[in-house]
Design a protein around this motif. Structure first.
Motif, PDB file in Angstrom:
ATOM      1  N   VAL A   1       0.855  -1.195   0.000  1.00 37.25           N
ATOM      2  CA  VAL A   1       0.000   0.000   0.000  1.00 37.25           C
ATOM      3  C   VAL A   1       0.887   1.239   0.000  1.00 37.25           C
ATOM      4  CG1 VAL A   1      -1.921  -1.147   1.155  1.00 37.25           C
ATOM      5  CG2 VAL A   1      -0.150  -0.051   2.523  1.00 37.25           C
ATOM      6  N   GLU A   2       0.355   2.324  -0.480  1.00 33.56           N
ATOM      7  CA  GLU A   2       1.140   3.560  -0.557  1.00 33.56           C
ATOM      8  C   GLU A   2       0.761   4.481   0.590  1.00 33.56           C
ATOM      9  OE1 GLU A   2       1.007   6.949  -3.716  1.00 33.56           O
ATOM     10  OE2 GLU A   2       2.438   5.453  -4.458  1.00 33.56           O
ATOM     11  N   GLY A   3       1.769   5.108   1.146  1.00 34.71           N
ATOM     12  CA  GLY A   3       1.524   6.036   2.235  1.00 34.71           C
ATOM     13  C   GLY A   3       2.660   7.021   2.386  1.00 34.71           C
ATOM     14  N   GLN A   4       2.499   7.927   3.375  1.00 30.06           N
ATOM     15  CA  GLN A   4       3.508   8.947   3.623  1.00 30.06           C
ATOM     16  C   GLN A   4       3.796   9.028   5.119  1.00 30.06           C
ATOM     17  OE1 GLN A   4       2.872  12.780   1.757  1.00 30.06           O
ATOM     18  NE2 GLN A   4       1.463  11.885   0.258  1.00 30.06           N
ATOM     19  N   ILE A   5       5.088   9.042   5.455  1.00 31.32           N
ATOM     20  CA  ILE A   5       5.486   9.240   6.850  1.00 31.32           C
ATOM     21  C   ILE A   5       5.305  10.728   7.155  1.00 31.32           C
ATOM     22  CG2 ILE A   5       7.360   9.035   8.517  1.00 31.32           C
ATOM     23  CD1 ILE A   5       8.604   6.918   6.689  1.00 31.32           C
ATOM     24  N   PHE A   6       4.489  11.052   8.172  1.00 37.38           N
ATOM     25  CA  PHE A   6       4.216  12.473   8.439  1.00 37.38           C
ATOM     26  C   PHE A   6       4.453  12.888   9.886  1.00 37.38           C
ATOM     27  CE2 PHE A   6       0.234  10.365   9.377  1.00 37.38           C
ATOM     28  CZ  PHE A   6      -0.237  11.022  10.499  1.00 37.38           C
ATOM     29  N   GLY A   7       4.761  11.962  10.765  1.00 40.69           N
ATOM     30  CA  GLY A   7       4.976  12.364  12.153  1.00 40.69           C
ATOM     31  C   GLY A   7       5.786  11.350  12.931  1.00 40.69           C
ATOM     32  N   ARG A   8       6.280  11.803  14.098  1.00 42.63           N
ATOM     33  CA  ARG A   8       7.046  10.948  14.991  1.00 42.63           C
ATOM     34  C   ARG A   8       6.223  10.641  16.242  1.00 42.63           C
ATOM     35  NH1 ARG A   8      12.780  11.128  14.170  1.00 42.63           N
ATOM     36  NH2 ARG A   8      13.366  12.621  12.555  1.00 42.63           N
ATOM     37  N   VAL A   9       6.320   9.423  16.711  1.00 44.27           N
ATOM     38  CA  VAL A   9       5.696   9.028  17.965  1.00 44.27           C
ATOM     39  C   VAL A   9       6.706   8.163  18.722  1.00 44.27           C
ATOM     40  CG1 VAL A   9       3.321   9.128  17.141  1.00 44.27           C
ATOM     41  CG2 VAL A   9       4.641   7.018  16.865  1.00 44.27           C
ATOM     42  N   LYS A  10       6.370   7.815  19.927  1.00 42.38           N
ATOM     43  CA  LYS A  10       7.271   6.999  20.725  1.00 42.38           C
ATOM     44  C   LYS A  10       7.448   5.617  20.088  1.00 42.38           C
ATOM     45  CE  LYS A  10       7.967   5.232  25.409  1.00 42.38           C
ATOM     46  NZ  LYS A  10       7.407   5.120  26.769  1.00 42.38           N
ATOM     47  N   GLY A  11       8.695   5.275  19.815  1.00 44.20           N
ATOM     48  CA  GLY A  11       8.987   3.971  19.251  1.00 44.20           C
ATOM     49  C   GLY A  11       8.903   3.883  17.750  1.00 44.20           C
ATOM     50  N   GLY A  12       8.529   4.981  17.090  1.00 41.52           N
ATOM     51  CA  GLY A  12       8.437   4.901  15.636  1.00 41.52           C
ATOM     52  C   GLY A  12       7.853   6.155  15.012  1.00 41.52           C
ATOM     53  N   PHE A  13       7.043   5.954  13.965  1.00 40.17           N
ATOM     54  CA  PHE A  13       6.525   7.082  13.176  1.00 40.17           C
ATOM     55  C   PHE A  13       5.083   6.795  12.772  1.00 40.17           C
ATOM     56  CE2 PHE A  13      11.020   6.473  12.576  1.00 40.17           C
ATOM     57  CZ  PHE A  13      11.558   7.736  12.781  1.00 40.17           C
ATOM     58  N   THR A  14       4.347   7.874  12.388  1.00 37.01           N
ATOM     59  CA  THR A  14       2.974   7.739  11.898  1.00 37.01           C
ATOM     60  C   THR A  14       2.983   7.849  10.383  1.00 37.01           C
ATOM     61  OG1 THR A  14       2.658  10.109  12.314  1.00 37.01           O
ATOM     62  CG2 THR A  14       1.848   8.573  13.977  1.00 37.01           C
ATOM     63  N   VAL A  15       2.136   7.029   9.772  1.00 33.37           N
ATOM     64  CA  VAL A  15       2.069   6.980   8.308  1.00 33.37           C
ATOM     65  C   VAL A  15       0.619   7.188   7.878  1.00 33.37           C
ATOM     66  CG1 VAL A  15       2.483   5.578   6.263  1.00 33.37           C
ATOM     67  CG2 VAL A  15       4.021   5.387   8.225  1.00 33.37           C
ATOM     68  N   ASP A  16       0.416   8.091   6.922  1.00 31.32           N
ATOM     69  CA  ASP A  16      -0.915   8.336   6.369  1.00 31.32           C
ATOM     70  C   ASP A  16      -1.127   7.402   5.192  1.00 31.32           C
ATOM     71  OD1 ASP A  16      -3.307   9.262   5.492  1.00 31.32           O
ATOM     72  OD2 ASP A  16      -2.547  11.139   4.663  1.00 31.32           O
ATOM     73  N   LEU A  17      -2.060   6.475   5.350  1.00 31.77           N
ATOM     74  CA  LEU A  17      -2.396   5.546   4.273  1.00 31.77           C
ATOM     75  C   LEU A  17      -3.703   5.998   3.621  1.00 31.77           C
ATOM     76  CD1 LEU A  17      -1.584   2.144   6.041  1.00 31.77           C
ATOM     77  CD2 LEU A  17      -0.119   3.488   4.538  1.00 31.77           C
ATOM     78  N   ASP A  18      -3.667   7.186   3.033  1.00 29.81           N
ATOM     79  CA  ASP A  18      -4.842   7.762   2.354  1.00 29.81           C
ATOM     80  C   ASP A  18      -6.020   7.865   3.303  1.00 29.81           C
ATOM     81  OD1 ASP A  18      -6.300   8.891   0.322  1.00 29.81           O
ATOM     82  OD2 ASP A  18      -6.886   6.963  -0.567  1.00 29.81           O
ATOM     83  N   GLY A  19      -5.746   8.437   4.469  1.00 29.85           N
ATOM     84  CA  GLY A  19      -6.806   8.675   5.425  1.00 29.85           C
ATOM     85  C   GLY A  19      -6.670   7.846   6.674  1.00 29.85           C
ATOM     86  N   ALA A  20      -6.182   6.651   6.560  1.00 26.68           N
ATOM     87  CA  ALA A  20      -5.975   5.800   7.733  1.00 26.68           C
ATOM     88  C   ALA A  20      -4.558   6.029   8.259  1.00 26.68           C
ATOM     89  CB  ALA A  20      -6.193   4.337   7.392  1.00 26.68           C
ATOM     90  N   VAL A  21      -4.470   6.213   9.571  1.00 28.38           N
ATOM     91  CA  VAL A  21      -3.169   6.465  10.180  1.00 28.38           C
ATOM     92  C   VAL A  21      -2.608   5.130  10.696  1.00 28.38           C
ATOM     93  CG1 VAL A  21      -1.900   7.690  11.974  1.00 28.38           C
ATOM     94  CG2 VAL A  21      -3.824   8.805  10.817  1.00 28.38           C
TER      95      VAL A  21
END
Length: 569
Positions: free
Chosen positions: A119-139
């Motif tokens: 699936v395609e997504g974009q890394i847009f933020g940092r959180v504890k232990g890793g990062f958040t990825v936007d998968l076309d609306g789903a985080v």
């Protein structure tokens, strides 16, 4: 009829409410679903959306934005929103664009997860232990360990960029999605590796970059696939550790030695690109020739000497010193020391050269044999006493052995050895030197003449005069001649008559004559008998002065013999 038409065109408030309820009941709008709506106004940061209910709903504009991009909306735009509640306490519909996007994305993501698709997504933020990825609306959550194949210090260049991910885990009830970028890279890398390995051929020369160094070799990146450059294939010469030649990040030229397409293991070599120094080694290093080399390694069994880069020979511990037999090679030579060696054997097939260190030094055994031929008198310190003899230290660190049988002419070996102590300085005579077996035979008793020689030409039947040295129950010990050759007369041989066969008849210092009944110069054994002498004398008297058979008594015969002897005297 006119009244009915008028009522239909101008409904009362009650009628309108009933019609509206009927309209709502006929629609398929239900809470918890995604519905379509139209933006009727934009106020501040809110979009007013009509979804066909009694009232409009308000949705923040930020919910329409995508990762890194602001919302692109205008009045009249149709959008899909999530209907949370038809009407809240303020009489408004509760709508959410974010939940609508998430619902749409969840459906697509579940299909992709079931089919194991990316699936395609974009890394847009940092959180504890890793990062958040936007998968076309789903985080989704991207663990730090799943960002790349190797640890990444700075993720900034990877953020807000569309890129593929692999879904590792989904839990819709909790709203959790775990994705991996590393799995995609590994799969891509595996595909590239497979393609690259298939195109590799043994003997192919490539350029690569040293990626990692271990004790046993280095891993070289060939552009998507790693090969092992073993430490023995780095150079023809001895390389104790790869860091002596290589460093991480270094670009090297290597040759493919072996490719295993099943395990995708690649063996590389650097020395194969250079000429083999072992070619023609027999001609370069003939047997018995001497060369200088450098000690590269020392083991318990010997030392390795480098004759030229890539060509080493072994000096076995037995070929290191003429005299130091049980010494560790490290006490004779040291690493990096330059030494002169002799070629003893060359095996080009096994790539082995046997060298000798002691052959380039004077052989102390040969030198000793030249300086001290048999019969030469030497002097040395007793180094060791064993059950069979003495070891005497001589010059040039060589030892000679005095066997117990060469300690004394008359005493037994055990008796003679009891007179010597370790550290005592003694003289000895060289008996024999065996240079091949590296043995020197010495004798101490040979310092004086053989006492048997002083007895003259003695043989079996000779009569000797001896002196009593010790009286024992089973006989007497006597010495013969001026040199005191020791012999023993057994009790039964002390007299002809049994009554006279008593050792106590004799005392130390008494002299008596005895006949030699057995004499072996080689074994140095001499047996004496008084009885044999008396029998021989009686026989001789009978032969000369008559026979007892003629009527003369034995006393008469012996008396006549004694008178004759007195006249002769």
């Amino acid at each position: 009829m006119a009244e009915a038409m008028s009522a239909a065109l101008n409904p009362s408030r009650e009628d309108f409410a009933a019609m509206l309820e009927e309209s709502f009941s006929e629609s398929d709008m239900q809470e918890g679903n995604v519905v379509k709506g139209t933006i009727v106004a934009i106020e501040n940061d809110l979009a007013i959306i009509d979804v066909g209910l009694k009232t409009e709903g308000r949705v923040p504009l930020k919910e329409f934005s995508t990762a890194g991009k602001p919302a692109d909306l205008s009045v009249g735009s149709e959008v899909e929103v999530y209907l949370e509640r038809i009407e809240n306490a303020m009489g408004e519909a509760v709508l959410s664009r974010e939940k609508a996007k998430r619902e749409e994305s969840w459906i697509r993501l579940e299909v992709a997860f079931e089919k194991n698709e990316r699936v395609e997504g974009q890394i847009f933020g940092r959180v504890k232990g890793g990062f958040t990825v936007d998968l076309d609306g789903a985080v989704a959550f991207l663990p730090g360990s799943q960002v790349d194949i190797r640890p990444v210090r700075d993720v900034t260049p990877l953020m807000n960029i569309p890129q593929p991910f692999q879904i590792l885990k989904m839990d819709k009830r909790r709203g959790n999605i775990v994705v991996s970028r590393r799995a995609v890279l590994e799969e891509t890398r595996a595909e590239q590796r497979q393609e690259l390995v298939e195109n590799l051929k043994e003997g192919q020369v490539l350029e690569g970059v040293v990626k990692n160094i271990t004790d046993y070799g280095a891993f070289v990146d060939l552009g998507g696939v790693d090969g092992l450059l073993h430490v023995t294939d780095i150079a023809w010469r001895r390389v104790n550790h790869p860091t002596e030649v290589l460093s991480i990040g270094q670009t090297v030229k290597v040759q493919v030695i072996k490719v295993n397409h099943d395990t995708q293991r690649i063996s590389l070599g650097m020395k194969q690109l250079e000429a083999d120094p072992w070619e023609g080694v027999e001609a370069k290093y003939p047997v018995q020739a001497k060369f200088k080399g450098r000690v590269t390694n020392i083991t318990d069994y010997g030392a390795f000497v480098e004759l030229e880069p890539g060509v080493e020979g072994l000096v076995h511990v037995s070929e290191m010193s003429w005299t130091k037999k049980n010494v560790h090679p490290g006490k004779i030579v040291s690493t990096s020391q330059e030494v002169e060696v002799m070629v003893l054997e060359v095996d080009p097939v096994k790539r082995r050269i046997s060298l000798g260190l002691k052959q380039c030094m004077d052989n102390p055994w040969t030198t000793f044999a030249d300086r001290y031929p048999p019969g030469t008198e030497v002097e040395g310190e007793i180094k060791n006493i064993t059950e069979f003899g003495l070891f005497i230290g001589l010059e040039a660190d060589v030892d000679g052995m005095v066997h117990m049988s060469d300690l004394d002419w008359n005493k037994s070996g055990e008796e003679a050895m009891a007179e010597y102590q370790k550290g005592q300085v003694v003289k000895a005579v060289v008996l024999d030197v065996d240079t091949e077996k590296e043995r020197i035979s010495l004798g101490i008793k040979q310092l004086g003449g053989d006492p048997l020689e002083s007895l003259g030409d003695l043989r079996k039947g000779s009569v000797v005069t001896c002196t009593v040295t010790e009286v024992q129950d089973n006989g007497i010990e006597v010495s013969v001649g001026e040199e005191g050759v020791t012999a023993f007369i057994r009790r039964a041989e002390l007299a002809r008559d049994r009554a006279d066969q008593r050792p106590d008849r004799f005392a130390m210092g008494d002299k008596l004559d005895a006949r030699i009944t057995q004499f072996d110069k080689t074994s140095r054994r001499m047996q004496l008998s008084v009885k044999a002498l008396e029998i021989a004398e009686e026989k001789e008297a009978v032969e000369q002065y008559g026979s007892s058979d003629s009527g003369a008594s034995l006393g008469d015969i012996l008396g006549a013999a004694l008178k004759a002897q007195d006249k002769d005297d």
